[in-house]
Scaffold this active site. Structure first.
Site, mmCIF file in Angstrom:
data_model
loop_
_atom_site.group_PDB
_atom_site.id
_atom_site.type_symbol
_atom_site.label_atom_id
_atom_site.label_comp_id
_atom_site.label_asym_id
_atom_site.label_seq_id
_atom_site.Cartn_x
_atom_site.Cartn_y
_atom_site.Cartn_z
ATOM 1 N N ASN A 149 0.934 -1.089 0.198
ATOM 2 C CA ASN A 149 -0.021 -0.048 0.088
ATOM 3 C C ASN A 149 0.731 1.078 -0.024
ATOM 4 O O ASN A 149 1.847 1.153 0.578
ATOM 5 C CB ASN A 149 -0.990 0.000 1.294
ATOM 6 C CG ASN A 149 -1.723 1.262 1.418
ATOM 7 O OD1 ASN A 149 -2.802 1.285 0.636
ATOM 8 N ND2 ASN A 149 -1.544 2.255 2.137
ATOM 9 N N GLU A 212 -0.690 0.175 -5.375
ATOM 10 C CA GLU A 212 -0.485 1.492 -6.045
ATOM 11 C C GLU A 212 0.875 1.885 -6.754
ATOM 12 O O GLU A 212 0.975 2.579 -7.559
ATOM 13 C CB GLU A 212 -0.451 2.651 -4.904
ATOM 14 C CG GLU A 212 -2.009 2.978 -4.379
ATOM 15 C CD GLU A 212 -2.143 2.132 -3.211
ATOM 16 O OE1 GLU A 212 -3.441 2.508 -2.409
ATOM 17 O OE2 GLU A 212 -1.513 1.269 -2.883
ATOM 18 N N ASP A 257 -4.512 22.721 6.395
ATOM 19 C CA ASP A 257 -4.912 21.830 5.418
ATOM 20 C C ASP A 257 -5.373 22.429 4.182
ATOM 21 O O ASP A 257 -5.121 23.706 3.948
ATOM 22 C CB ASP A 257 -5.928 20.574 5.832
ATOM 23 C CG ASP A 257 -5.508 19.391 5.478
ATOM 24 O OD1 ASP A 257 -5.125 19.082 4.440
ATOM 25 O OD2 ASP A 257 -5.815 18.407 6.508
#
Length: 442
Positions: A149, A212, A257
């Site tokens: 992952n 991925e 963020d």
């Protein structure tokens, strides 16, 4: 989807060098401080890429390297308009990367075993941040059942060899829980200075068990090398931090963020860094929180997943996760309408393609989805609120949305069908003037 011809891979370092040769890379003329100055200068010059030396570390930094879709496309060797289909092809056609010997891997040219993160070029971005943050790190982990992952996780430095990482209840968290259930701890590798294909693949949402790194390899060929902990990492990356996810928890944040607002402070897992590998004369990738590059790398990988879902219900011509929507909460989707309910169906599909999406606008293929003036024109001239605006109450929203319920993340989602009724197309056609050569007249 038809087979695509993919160019030879280009490393992070090679792309920096390419931009430098072409005069597209800015150089800071003096050493910068990691405390606020690096972030301030990156913000001031964005979206232009910047390379700089820093006062507190022997290593250089670079930022804004992929701050526009044009830069991403240039690195991948394609046109900006091809990016969505290129990423979608990679998701649907994953392939194995080439594994090379350790002697062939530049990232293993140097290894630090006496880890001291205070000597690394990790910036404090804003005065109210919880601490210095690694923002461009792609975490790689293995699971016996699910395989490999890749995922992005911000990491706040809390000690010479410790960071606290924001880990959502997704795949990496599942890997941690599974290994701890058997009394173990999860080994990880954190890649900084990863090539663009790894960055995009690491930010893509796919089912658990889908590798991925294989998506990255189809997007652009990549070489990997196996570390002592069994994890394969990009052989040409700038830095790789080896670590262990401990059971210890500390406060993570505050952190700015995508929305340009501060995320809340949470108790999160502590990672112990055991080794640092790096190339000769390495460059640390600084991803400016809430900046253009952050938005491109986080938001753009959601475009192919939306495209795929919309294309299941009607012909999708394009997707734009808009920067004004924080590159996360808003999207414009173009379709080739064939049935009257295609717009409404596309709205539902778009929300399925990106679970955090809050507002979506569906337009016909005569509207440029990347031109917000055209999109607004379509809303102004083609939408009736009582017919074309769909409100979905009490939906699962995003933790990045400060207006959502902070406990449940509940939010209201809105879809706008700004497409033309099929039997009235002539009425809504936008006329234009004849193009002429003004040099003949002036």
């Amino acid at each position: 989807m038809e087979e695509m011809i993919i160019m030879t891979g280009i490393s992070f370092r090679e792309f920096v060098q390419k931009l430098d040769r072409e005069g597209k890379l800015l150089h800071a003329k003096k050493k910068l401080s990691l405390k606020l100055e690096v972030a301030s200068l990156l913000h001031s010059v964005e979206p232009r890429p910047l390379l700089a030396e820093v006062r507190e570390s022997e290593y250089r930094i670079v930022g804004n390297l992929f701050a526009t879709k044009e830069l991403v496309a240039e690195c991948l060797g394609c046109r900006k308009e091809e990016l969505v289909k290129r990423m979608l092809y990679a998701i649907e056609n994953p392939s194995e990367p080439k594994v090379v010997e350790r002697s062939e891997a530049p990232v293993l040219e140097n290894t630090i075993t006496n880890v001291d993160l205070t000597k690394m070029p990790i910036p404090l971005h804003l005065p109210n941040d919880g601490g210095p943050y690694i923002t461009s790190g792609v975490v790689i982990a293995n699971d016996r059942e699910y395989g490999r992952n890749l995922s992005f996780h911000r990491m706040m430095v809390i000690g010479k060899n410790k960071v606290v990482a924001r880990i959502l209840p997704r795949h990496l968290n599942e890997f941690i829980n599974r290994v701890e259930a058997n009394g173990g701890e999860l080994d990880i590798a954190i890649v900084v200075g990863a090539p663009i294909n790894v960055l995009l693949a690491g930010a893509t949402s796919v089912d658990i068990g889908m590798d991925e790194m294989k998506i990255a390899n189809t997007l652009m060929p990549i070489r990997t090398v196996k570390l002592d902990n069994g994890i394969e990492v990009p052989a040409d990356a700038e830095f790789v931090y080896e670590g262990i996810v401990t059971k210890e928890e500390e406060n993570e944040g505050p952190f700015l963020d995508l929305t340009g607002t501060y995320d809340i402070v949470r108790r999160q897992r502590v990672i112990e860094i055991t080794k640092i590998h790096h190339r000769d004369n390495p460059i640390h990738h600084v991803l400016l929180p809430g900046g253009a590059e952050h938005k491109i790398l986080m938001g753009m990988p959601r475009e192919p997943t939306i495209f795929r879902e919309v294309n299941k219900v009607t012909e999708c011509t394009g997707v734009n996760i808009t920067q004004g929507g924080c590159s996360w909460l808003h999207a414009v989707v173009g379709i080739k309408k064939k049935n009257e309910n295609d717009g409404a169906r596309a709205i539902t599909a778009a929300f399925a393609g990106h679970k955090s999406l809050k507002h979506v606008v569906i337009v016909d293929d005569d509207i440029d989805i990347n031109n917000m003036e055209e999109v607004e024109w379509a809303i102004a001239t083609r939408v009736q609120g009582d017919r074309d605006v769909f409100i979905f109450k009490d939906q699962k929203g995003s933790s990045l949305d400060p207006s959502a319920n902070p406990m449940t993340l509940a939010t209201a989602k809105i879809g706008v069908d700004a497409t033309v009724p099929l039997n009235e197309k002539k009425k809504f056609k936008k006329e234009g003037y004849k193009e002429i050569n003004i040099d003949e007249y002036l």
